[in-house]
Design an enzyme around this catalytic site. Structure first.
Site, PDB file in Angstrom:
ATOM      1  CG  HIS A 298      10.654   8.145  -9.874  1.00 55.89           C
ATOM      2  ND1 HIS A 298      10.965   6.821  -9.794  1.00 55.89           N
ATOM      3  CD2 HIS A 298      11.230   8.708  -8.778  1.00 55.89           C
ATOM      4  CE1 HIS A 298      11.702   6.585  -8.710  1.00 55.89           C
ATOM      5  NE2 HIS A 298      11.864   7.729  -8.087  1.00 55.89           N
TER       6      HIS A 298
ATOM      7  CD  GLU B 105       9.158   4.644 -11.288  1.00 54.54           C
ATOM      8  OE1 GLU B 105       8.299   5.239 -10.630  1.00 54.54           O
ATOM      9  OE2 GLU B 105      10.374   4.670 -11.060  1.00 54.54           O
TER      10      GLU B 105
ATOM     11  N   GLY C  63       7.657   7.731  -2.199  1.00 56.00           N
ATOM     12  CA  GLY C  63       8.771   6.922  -1.693  1.00 56.00           C
ATOM     13  C   GLY C  63       9.261   5.935  -2.729  1.00 56.00           C
ATOM     14  NE  ARG C  64      13.534   4.163  -3.612  1.00 52.30           N
ATOM     15  CZ  ARG C  64      13.865   5.365  -4.061  1.00 52.30           C
ATOM     16  NH1 ARG C  64      12.998   6.083  -4.753  1.00 52.30           N
ATOM     17  NH2 ARG C  64      15.043   5.867  -3.832  1.00 52.30           N
TER      18      ARG C  64
END
Length: 128
Positions: free
Chosen positions: A89, A70, A40-41
């Site tokens: 990612h 990130e 997700g995040r």
């Protein structure tokens, strides 16, 4: 159910209710043999708590397509952690290729032009 799961997968959007959701308390509820997956995040996870949960044996491992921060700094402990896989990612990519995306795009344009209800409309109040 988190205490019963062998694998906990987070595919959450990042909104106030999900920010830092996976913290030390949440990891403590997981089985020691469970794996945590985040596609997700990164902001939904307290990274230091994840590292502590992994290093302390609170969880068995993790698969991370997203992190906070990130990208992770080169010297971050997650890079060398056993039973942790970090991908770049890209979990949204699919082997279906552009054809599937174009099919959905054409359908959205057709619906818009016809004044019909659109697919997957974002609720701006919810944030997703």
């Amino acid at each position: 159910l988190i205490s019963q799961a062998d694998v906990v997968v987070s595919a959450l959007p990042l909104v106030p209710a999900t920010t830092n959701l996976f913290d030390a308390k949440m990891f403590a509820r997981m089985k020691k043999t469970a794996f945590f997956i985040n596609v997700g995040r990164g902001g939904s996870v307290v990274t230091n708590d994840l590292v502590a949960a992994h290093n302390g044996g609170t969880i068995a491992g993790a698969g991370l397509d997203v992190t906070e921060p990130e990208p992770l700094p080169k010297d971050h402990p997650l890079w060398k952690a056993k039973n942790i896989i970090i991908s770049p990612h890209m979990s949204a990519l699919s082997d279906l290729g552009q054809t599937a995306r174009l099919t959905i795009l054409r359908e959205q344009v057709r619906r818009f032009a016809a004044g019909e209800k659109l697919l997957s409309v974002v609720d701006f109040k919810k944030g997703y």
